[in-house]
Design a protein around this motif. Structure first.
Motif, mmCIF file in Angstrom:
data_model
loop_
_atom_site.group_PDB
_atom_site.id
_atom_site.type_symbol
_atom_site.label_atom_id
_atom_site.label_comp_id
_atom_site.label_asym_id
_atom_site.label_seq_id
_atom_site.Cartn_x
_atom_site.Cartn_y
_atom_site.Cartn_z
ATOM 1 N N PHE A 1 -19.795 37.739 107.560
ATOM 2 C CA PHE A 1 -19.349 38.143 106.228
ATOM 3 C C PHE A 1 -20.307 39.171 105.620
ATOM 4 O O PHE A 1 -19.876 40.213 105.124
ATOM 5 N N LYS B 1 -11.787 45.243 100.924
ATOM 6 C CA LYS B 1 -11.870 43.992 101.687
ATOM 7 C C LYS B 1 -10.582 43.180 101.493
ATOM 8 O O LYS B 1 -10.488 42.285 100.658
ATOM 9 N N VAL C 1 -13.532 38.496 109.837
ATOM 10 C CA VAL C 1 -14.674 37.599 109.630
ATOM 11 C C VAL C 1 -14.419 36.245 110.283
ATOM 12 O O VAL C 1 -15.281 35.697 110.999
ATOM 13 N N LEU C 2 -13.238 35.687 110.070
ATOM 14 C CA LEU C 2 -12.917 34.366 110.620
ATOM 15 C C LEU C 2 -12.848 34.390 112.144
ATOM 16 O O LEU C 2 -13.418 33.517 112.817
ATOM 17 N N TRP D 1 -10.846 39.611 106.010
ATOM 18 C CA TRP D 1 -11.057 38.162 106.126
ATOM 19 C C TRP D 1 -10.642 37.641 107.492
ATOM 20 O O TRP D 1 -11.283 36.734 108.049
#
Length: 347
Positions: free
Chosen positions: A15, A29, A37-38, A34
């Motif tokens: 992150f 973003k 990032v995950l 996201w």
């Protein structure tokens, strides 16, 4: 709990790095951010599990990519932390900082990948009861590295014409069909081979891994010793606890009048080997830190873990390792095959 902590750390690193890079280049973003990032946060654990069970072409590609990203991630994180300090004193335009950081990290990654594939021969000469050449291999990590890399290690070892080969743990990362086949390649070593388990043999399933290693003609020392020519070779099991290691050594009941070589995957306190009259200790495990700045952290925290050290006549050599774990990168360290020359008349 352990995996949860690892995932939280991975999420935090991904992150921060991705958010900072988006900020440099004014990238919004959104959902893609996201998702990245995950996915990147779970990628290495997922790839490791997949590779451990299957060991096929797809799993190797997935693992190499995920592990490689974490090498890149670490260097990006390190560069960004330096930037956070510099920006307190120097005004730098965000897009210039972003371009500079990406360029520097790209060059470091290219160097680190190339450097990891270069196997150096580290030669040390120490006093011994007779003239005898030993090759120490350690932390090869088949699974993280390929069977082809292991074959290179075997070829270079044989070229040194040692009297004995000692492997101080972490030979493998898993026990899938590809790794089992690679273990069989150890039969191609031209000298007698001794082995002690590292922590990764435990992770991969020690009993099954040891069975494959013994089928390749390798003798495993499990808290025991063997007489060879004019000296004794002892091998102890892996433990993070120094009290355990001292207990293992004490249980060996080695005659201190014998010249003794101790094989241990994990580092052993100098006071312990001196106490029990061990003449030479060969260890691995730390990789010397593998990737900057871990190498400096390791040397600062444990100055006796890497390189050759003498303590009142007892010698310890901690190798930086023959292979790599995780990302196939080395920055500030080297992959090495250690040639230990025991010489009767050495000073």
């Amino acid at each position: 709990m352990f995996i949860t902590v690892i995932l939280l750390i991975a999420f935090g690193m991904n992150f921060y790095v991705l958010a900072r890079l988006c900020g440099f280049f004014a990238i919004r973003k959104g959902l893609f951010f996201w998702a990245a990032v995950l996915l990147l946060s779970v990628s290495l654990i997922a790839a490791t599990a997949y590779q451990s069970h299957y060991g096929n072409v797809l799993s190797r590609i997935f693992y190499t990519a995920a592990a490689g990203w974490y090498g890149v991630l670490w260097l990006l994180l390190s560069a960004l932390l330096v930037y956070e300090i510099l920006r307190l004193f120097i005004k730098i335009k965000p897009h210039i900082a972003g371009i500079g950081i990406l360029t520097i990290v790209e060059l470091l990654v290219i160097y680190a990948i190339i450097n990891a594939q270069l196997i150096r021969i580290k030669s040390i000469t120490i006093p011994g009861p007779s003239d005898f050449d030993i090759v120490q291999l350690s932390d090869i990590h088949v699974g993280s590295v390929s069977a082809g890399y292991l074959q290179r290690v075997i070829d270079e070892t044989n070229a040194l014409m040692p009297d004995m080969v000692m492997i101080t743990g972490d030979l493998v990362d898993n026990h899938n069909k590809t790794t089992r086949k690679a273990i069989g390649m150890l039969s191609g070593l031209s000298a007698p081979v001794l082995f002690v388990n590292g922590n990764h043999e435990y992770y991969a399933g020690k009993a099954k891994v040891n069975e494959s290693i013994e089928k390749a003609g390798v003798k495993i020392l499990r808290n025991e010793w063997t007489q060879y020519c004019s000296f004794v070779v002892a091998g102890i099991e892996y433990s993070e606890n120094q009290d355990d290691l001292e207990g293992f050594i004490e249980s060996l009941k080695i005659d201190e009048s014998e010249y003794c070589i101790l094989m241990s995957h994990g580092p052993v306190n100098p006071e312990t080997v001196e106490k029990y009259g061990i003449d030479l200790t060969l260890t691995g495990h730390t990789h010397g830190g593998q990737i900057f700045p871990f190498n400096f952290i390791v040397k600062w925290a444990h100055p006796h873990l890497t390189g050759l050290h003498e303590y009142n006549g007892s010698y310890i050599y901690g190798t930086s390792g023959t292979g790599t774990w995780g990302p196939r990168m080395r920055l500030g360290t080297r992959s090495e095959i250690v040639l230990v020359k025991l010489r009767k008349n050495a000073q």
